[in-house]
Enzyme design. Structure first.
Site, mmCIF file in Angstrom:
data_model
loop_
_atom_site.group_PDB
_atom_site.id
_atom_site.type_symbol
_atom_site.label_atom_id
_atom_site.label_comp_id
_atom_site.label_asym_id
_atom_site.label_seq_id
_atom_site.Cartn_x
_atom_site.Cartn_y
_atom_site.Cartn_z
ATOM 1 N N GLY A 236 57.026 43.200 56.862
ATOM 2 C CA GLY A 236 57.717 44.468 56.643
ATOM 3 C C GLY A 236 58.491 44.518 55.345
ATOM 4 N N LYS A 237 59.269 43.479 55.079
ATOM 5 C CA LYS A 237 60.053 43.454 53.837
ATOM 6 C C LYS A 237 59.153 43.162 52.641
ATOM 7 C CE LYS A 237 64.380 42.185 56.118
ATOM 8 N NZ LYS A 237 63.843 42.078 57.496
ATOM 9 N N ASP A 255 54.783 31.994 55.283
ATOM 10 C CA ASP A 255 55.230 31.827 56.659
ATOM 11 C C ASP A 255 54.570 30.580 57.230
ATOM 12 O OD1 ASP A 255 56.826 33.920 58.571
ATOM 13 O OD2 ASP A 255 55.582 32.575 59.748
ATOM 14 N N CYS A 356 69.045 38.954 60.926
ATOM 15 C CA CYS A 356 69.342 40.085 61.802
ATOM 16 C C CYS A 356 70.308 39.619 62.887
ATOM 17 C CB CYS A 356 68.072 40.695 62.389
ATOM 18 S SG CYS A 356 66.976 39.518 63.186
#
Length: 426
Positions: A236-237, A255, A356
């Site tokens: 997403g980012k 990742d 987050c």
């Protein structure tokens, strides 16, 4: 990136698998099922408290019966009609279930005898650090985490702009408005079926919380630069960063989960972004890091964390993590990831550390420890890194919460490697 072990697997994964085996269920019915499920999850501790109070087994059927009585206020006869044993209906009530409902009649979900942590649905492992963080605002912040998260979209500037997308959403009959802070953000003030949004299929918009959009903005990636998203996850980012660069330069999405990278590659293609490379790492200290030491203008570390900031979006998460691995172990992993990723930053380049989470140990304290160990880096105050973003209690960092900003809870800090080594002390 992210027991009280009553919720072992993420709810969205369980629901997705369940619906795949029941494709005959219509969208409207699916929506009602999801709404009920997430309501039950947002009242997990309180329902458990009521069952324990009356000595009943903590099982899904008992929770549903308690919910219908305590929260929906249904009378005993109404519940009997629902639990009638007909096709697709729950089995008829048993005597002990009938007895429980009799005891619960006239009560509501909250009770003055409940501990504060139960009433606010705050797991014991997180209560003390969150109280220290929010002080007198603890109750308000926890209450905000019990609300439903909005549907936030980010317009892909490679393919469109915000005004046409707002118009297209309104043409679909949706209540949509420009986000308060994110320049490419749109908030949809209802929960449509995602399959009904053609702009998602074309890559003109992506689903992304406004807070997450602001974190990506902090990277401040410029066209032609070299950038690493070190914990890219679903990408997403990465998408937002590559779009910032107008498809020019080079972005590496890293990742340790191959499946995530493969799924993200399809999102990159759909968005029309061709300046992104995916890189599978064996660990945070993969040899690839050493080979590319000092080779990047910007590095984002969106670290694996406790996820406390996402509880309104993932209400089951508070009852899953991080009990299994322990918060201390999670903080140690973050420190190792941060230290390794920092090696990629070239002199004068910037590193953005984000979570987050709303726990100081994962955020401010983590950054302070990194800076103490790495004198070649200095914090870049938020008003310098992104003057358009909201100030937080700590002026150096971005700190968002659902109660104050109506976003997920996010933390982000920008640190910069000095262009030359600091002078030695005399």
């Amino acid at each position: 990136m992210h027991q009280v072990n009553s919720v072992a697997r993420p709810a969205d994964a369980v629901v997705s698998a369940w619906f795949r085996g029941r494709r005959y269920i219509h969208d409207k019915d699916r929506g009602q099922i999801l709404e009920l499920l997430y309501a039950l999850l947002r009242h997990h501790a309180r329902l458990g408290w009521w069952l324990a109070k009356h000595g009943r087994e903590d099982m899904p059927r008992n929770r549903l019966l308690a919910w219908l009585t305590l929260k929906e206020g249904k009378a005993l006869d109404q519940i009997k009609r629902l639990f009638n044993g007909a096709k697709f209906a729950p089995a008829s009530l048993m005597d002990h279930e009938h007895a429980l409902l009799v005891k619960l009649q006239g009560c509501t979900i909250d009770h003055p005898g409940m501990p504060e942590e139960v009433k606010l649905e705050c797991p014991s492992w997180a209560a003390d650090p969150l109280r220290r963080r929010f002080k007198e605002a603890f109750g308000n912040e926890m209450a905000a985490l019990l609300t439903s998260a909005p549907l936030d979209l980010r317009v892909n500037p490679i393919k469109s702009t915000r005004e046409p997308m707002l118009g297209a959403l309104k043409d679909l009959g949706l209540r949509a408005e420009a986000s308060a802070m994110a320049p490419y953000g749109i908030r949809v003030n209802e929960r449509p079926s995602l399959t009904s949004l053609p702009m998602l299929k074309t890559g003109e918009v992506e689903i992304q919380d406004e807070g997450s959009q602001l974190v990506a903005m902090l990277v401040d990636a410029r066209p032609g630069e070299r950038v690493v998203d070190f914990c890219a996850g679903a990408g997403g980012k990465t998408l937002a960063i590559a779009a910032q660069m107008n498809n020019k330069g080079h972005v590496v999405a890293c990742d340790v989960m191959d499946g995530r990278l493969k799924r993200s590659a399809e999102r990159f293609r759909r968005a029309g972004l061709h300046n992104i490379e995916t890189r599978l790492l064996a660990s945070e200290t993969d040899r690839w890091v050493k080979r590319h030491k000092g080779g990047f203008d910007r590095v984002l570390v969106d670290a694996p964390c406790s996820g406390t900031g996402t509880w309104r979006r993932n209400p089951d998460a508070r009852w899953r993590a991080p009990e299994e691995q322990g918060l201390d172990n999670l903080v140690s992993l973050q420190a190792r990831i941060l230290a390794s990723a920092a090696r990629l930053v070239k002199p004068g380049g910037r590193l953005v550390y984000a979570t987050c989470s709303m726990l100081p140990a994962e955020n401010e304290e983590q950054v302070a420890a990194f800076l103490a160990r790495n004198p070649a880096f200095r914090a870049v105050p938020l008003h310098d890194a992104a003057p358009q973003l909201p100030n937080s209690a700590h002026s150096d960092y971005l700190s968002l919460t659902p109660a104050r900003h109506d976003t997920d809870g996010f933390f982000a800090a920008v640190v910069q490697r000095e262009a030359s080594p600091p002078p030695s002390a005399c």
